[in-house]
Design a protein around this motif. Sequence first.
Motif, PDB file in Angstrom:
ATOM      1  N   VAL A   1       0.848  -1.189   0.000  1.00 19.16           N
ATOM      2  CA  VAL A   1       0.000   0.000   0.000  1.00 19.16           C
ATOM      3  C   VAL A   1       0.883   1.239   0.000  1.00 19.16           C
ATOM      4  CG1 VAL A   1      -1.689   1.333   1.310  1.00 19.16           C
ATOM      5  CG2 VAL A   1      -1.920  -1.144   1.147  1.00 19.16           C
ATOM      6  N   ALA A   2       0.647   2.110  -0.963  1.00 16.91           N
ATOM      7  CA  ALA A   2       1.336   3.401  -1.015  1.00 16.91           C
ATOM      8  C   ALA A   2       0.405   4.465  -0.440  1.00 16.91           C
ATOM      9  CB  ALA A   2       1.703   3.738  -2.458  1.00 16.91           C
ATOM     10  N   LEU A   3       0.851   5.119   0.619  1.00 17.72           N
ATOM     11  CA  LEU A   3       0.075   6.188   1.240  1.00 17.72           C
ATOM     12  C   LEU A   3       0.589   7.548   0.769  1.00 17.72           C
ATOM     13  CD1 LEU A   3      -0.202   4.842   4.892  1.00 17.72           C
ATOM     14  CD2 LEU A   3      -1.857   4.608   3.032  1.00 17.72           C
ATOM     15  N   ARG A   4      -0.245   8.552   0.905  1.00 13.26           N
ATOM     16  CA  ARG A   4       0.148   9.888   0.457  1.00 13.26           C
ATOM     17  C   ARG A   4       1.185  10.523   1.385  1.00 13.26           C
ATOM     18  NH1 ARG A   4      -2.970  11.082  -3.793  1.00 13.26           N
ATOM     19  NH2 ARG A   4      -4.932   9.938  -3.992  1.00 13.26           N
ATOM     20  N   ASN A   5       1.249  10.011   2.609  1.00 16.90           N
ATOM     21  CA  ASN A   5       2.233  10.492   3.573  1.00 16.90           C
ATOM     22  C   ASN A   5       2.918   9.302   4.223  1.00 16.90           C
ATOM     23  OD1 ASN A   5      -0.352  12.645   3.978  1.00 16.90           O
ATOM     24  ND2 ASN A   5       1.655  13.552   3.594  1.00 16.90           N
ATOM     25  N   GLU A   6       3.932   9.565   5.041  1.00 21.69           N
ATOM     26  CA  GLU A   6       4.614   8.480   5.727  1.00 21.69           C
ATOM     27  C   GLU A   6       3.638   7.715   6.628  1.00 21.69           C
ATOM     28  OE1 GLU A   6       7.699   7.169   5.620  1.00 21.69           O
ATOM     29  OE2 GLU A   6       7.969   8.439   3.852  1.00 21.69           O
ATOM     30  N   PRO A   7       3.692   6.382   6.612  1.00 18.83           N
ATOM     31  CA  PRO A   7       2.786   5.600   7.475  1.00 18.83           C
ATOM     32  C   PRO A   7       3.018   5.913   8.953  1.00 18.83           C
ATOM     33  CG  PRO A   7       3.875   4.208   5.846  1.00 18.83           C
ATOM     34  CD  PRO A   7       4.550   5.528   5.782  1.00 18.83           C
ATOM     35  N   SER A   8       1.937   6.002   9.688  1.00 15.85           N
ATOM     36  CA  SER A   8       2.000   6.232  11.134  1.00 15.85           C
ATOM     37  C   SER A   8       1.818   4.910  11.866  1.00 15.85           C
ATOM     38  CB  SER A   8       0.899   7.201  11.549  1.00 15.85           C
ATOM     39  OG  SER A   8      -0.382   6.612  11.328  1.00 15.85           O
ATOM     40  N   ASP A   9       2.029   4.928  13.164  1.00 18.29           N
ATOM     41  CA  ASP A   9       1.764   3.733  13.969  1.00 18.29           C
ATOM     42  C   ASP A   9       0.301   3.330  13.868  1.00 18.29           C
ATOM     43  OD1 ASP A   9       4.399   3.626  14.741  1.00 18.29           O
ATOM     44  OD2 ASP A   9       4.072   4.629  16.672  1.00 18.29           O
ATOM     45  N   ALA A  10      -0.573   4.318  13.807  1.00 17.09           N
ATOM     46  CA  ALA A  10      -2.007   4.017  13.670  1.00 17.09           C
ATOM     47  C   ALA A  10      -2.286   3.342  12.327  1.00 17.09           C
ATOM     48  CB  ALA A  10      -2.828   5.298  13.801  1.00 17.09           C
ATOM     49  N   ASP A  11      -1.605   3.785  11.272  1.00 12.56           N
ATOM     50  CA  ASP A  11      -1.771   3.143   9.969  1.00 12.56           C
ATOM     51  C   ASP A  11      -1.356   1.677  10.034  1.00 12.56           C
ATOM     52  OD1 ASP A  11      -2.698   5.417   8.605  1.00 12.56           O
ATOM     53  OD2 ASP A  11      -0.637   6.112   8.248  1.00 12.56           O
ATOM     54  N   ARG A  12      -0.259   1.407  10.717  1.00 16.13           N
ATOM     55  CA  ARG A  12       0.229   0.025  10.818  1.00 16.13           C
ATOM     56  C   ARG A  12      -0.735  -0.832  11.640  1.00 16.13           C
ATOM     57  NH1 ARG A  12       4.911   3.236  11.225  1.00 16.13           N
ATOM     58  NH2 ARG A  12       6.267   2.983   9.388  1.00 16.13           N
ATOM     59  N   ARG A  13      -1.297  -0.264  12.677  1.00 13.63           N
ATOM     60  CA  ARG A  13      -2.302  -1.016  13.448  1.00 13.63           C
ATOM     61  C   ARG A  13      -3.528  -1.298  12.589  1.00 13.63           C
ATOM     62  NH1 ARG A  13      -0.598   2.564  17.615  1.00 13.63           N
ATOM     63  NH2 ARG A  13      -2.354   3.963  17.198  1.00 13.63           N
ATOM     64  N   ASP A  14      -3.950  -0.311  11.830  1.00 11.68           N
ATOM     65  CA  ASP A  14      -5.101  -0.505  10.946  1.00 11.68           C
ATOM     66  C   ASP A  14      -4.816  -1.596   9.913  1.00 11.68           C
ATOM     67  OD1 ASP A  14      -6.493   1.467  12.250  1.00 11.68           O
ATOM     68  OD2 ASP A  14      -6.099   3.027  10.748  1.00 11.68           O
ATOM     69  N   ALA A  15      -3.589  -1.608   9.383  1.00 10.13           N
ATOM     70  CA  ALA A  15      -3.223  -2.617   8.386  1.00 10.13           C
ATOM     71  C   ALA A  15      -3.244  -4.012   8.989  1.00 10.13           C
ATOM     72  CB  ALA A  15      -1.851  -2.303   7.805  1.00 10.13           C
ATOM     73  N   ARG A  16      -2.758  -4.152  10.217  1.00  8.36           N
ATOM     74  CA  ARG A  16      -2.778  -5.473  10.881  1.00  8.36           C
ATOM     75  C   ARG A  16      -4.212  -5.933  11.123  1.00  8.36           C
ATOM     76  NH1 ARG A  16       1.760  -3.345  13.646  1.00  8.36           N
ATOM     77  NH2 ARG A  16       0.459  -2.660  15.383  1.00  8.36           N
ATOM     78  N   ALA A  17      -5.059  -5.015  11.595  1.00  4.56           N
ATOM     79  CA  ALA A  17      -6.454  -5.379  11.855  1.00  4.56           C
ATOM     80  C   ALA A  17      -7.171  -5.752  10.563  1.00  4.56           C
ATOM     81  CB  ALA A  17      -7.167  -4.220  12.551  1.00  4.56           C
ATOM     82  N   PHE A  18      -6.918  -4.998   9.514  1.00  2.27           N
ATOM     83  CA  PHE A  18      -7.489  -5.308   8.202  1.00  2.27           C
ATOM     84  C   PHE A  18      -7.059  -6.701   7.746  1.00  2.27           C
ATOM     85  CE2 PHE A  18      -5.470  -5.481   3.992  1.00  2.27           C
ATOM     86  CZ  PHE A  18      -6.587  -5.631   3.168  1.00  2.27           C
ATOM     87  N   GLY A  19      -5.766  -7.011   7.865  1.00  7.62           N
ATOM     88  CA  GLY A  19      -5.266  -8.310   7.435  1.00  7.62           C
ATOM     89  C   GLY A  19      -5.876  -9.449   8.224  1.00  7.62           C
ATOM     90  N   GLU A  20      -5.991  -9.274   9.520  1.00 14.29           N
ATOM     91  CA  GLU A  20      -6.587 -10.321  10.359  1.00 14.29           C
ATOM     92  C   GLU A  20      -8.040 -10.562   9.978  1.00 14.29           C
ATOM     93  OE1 GLU A  20      -5.917  -8.778  14.236  1.00 14.29           O
ATOM     94  OE2 GLU A  20      -3.758  -9.231  14.219  1.00 14.29           O
ATOM     95  N   ALA A  21      -8.771  -9.498   9.656  1.00 11.04           N
ATOM     96  CA  ALA A  21     -10.186  -9.639   9.291  1.00 11.04           C
ATOM     97  C   ALA A  21     -10.339 -10.383   7.964  1.00 11.04           C
ATOM     98  CB  ALA A  21     -10.837  -8.261   9.209  1.00 11.04           C
ATOM     99  N   VAL A  22      -9.517 -10.041   6.969  1.00  9.36           N
ATOM    100  CA  VAL A  22      -9.614 -10.709   5.672  1.00  9.36           C
ATOM    101  C   VAL A  22      -9.191 -12.171   5.788  1.00  9.36           C
ATOM    102  CG1 VAL A  22      -8.712 -10.756   3.306  1.00  9.36           C
ATOM    103  CG2 VAL A  22      -9.308  -8.568   4.371  1.00  9.36           C
TER     104      VAL A  22
END
Length: 275
Positions: free
Chosen positions: A73-94
């Motif tokens: 995933v390419a974000l418009r800004n540098e990934p934050s810790d919150a972005d990384r948490r969201d990515a982990r939660a998204f992955g676990e759900a899928v």
Amino acid sequence: MPETASRKGLGPGGYLEREGSLARVPHAFRPGVAAAREQLLDVFGARLHSAYLYGSIPRGTARVGRSDLDLLVALRNEPSDADRRDARAFGEAVDKEFPQIDGVGTLLFSRARLLSELERYDLGWFVACLCTPLLGDDLAEHLPRYRPDSLLARETNGDLFLHLPRWRERIAAAEDSDEARRPLVRFMSRHLVRTGLTLVMPRWQGWTSDLREMADVFGAYYPARAARMRAAAVHGYEPVGDLAVLHTYVDDLGPWLAEEYARVHGVKAPRPGVR
């Protein structure tokens, strides 16, 4: 050196072609890919610039219940810790929703980093040649075309020497069980085999993502190390939990490969904050 039956991943002019496509996604994985696409938009919204598939699913070689869903995933800004948490939660759900998928891994980077001069022959090449567009504007349009040359070899895997001390730490810290060691064997096996291919890639003049073919290509140039590399390719697909295998990687094959790589191609350009 005999040719393989493939075109070695090259197109007109000797440039590396993009290896995957959405058309190659096996039917069993298409619902998971569609759900991931929709949910990425929900999770990141306007922060998301673009998203890509990579790995066995867009190459069409994925195995039901055995293959993971790999995303960048390419974000418009540098990934934050919150972005990384969201990515982990998204992955676990899928992963939970689709049993045909064995885990979801999501790499997060900023658009600026992926297009930076420093990453042009590493992450940039990865996006342009090994990633399949899923969402947004394709960053490959802003990147050069790539040849399987020594510059690409150096900038993709010319930092193995930095990884080996960390690998030793991970081995020492891992729980003393086959189950805990199998993911380490799988990860390190794949890393070493891919590094072996890129070591000889400029001589072979091609690219493949098939671990067994990678090992065979490497072995043609380094026959004394061929058996070890072919065994690593097998463990990359079917990992064992043998501690001796891991020690072989960090005490024998890995150090030799790192030294030979530096001798042939030099050392990867340093990244800020990486020692």
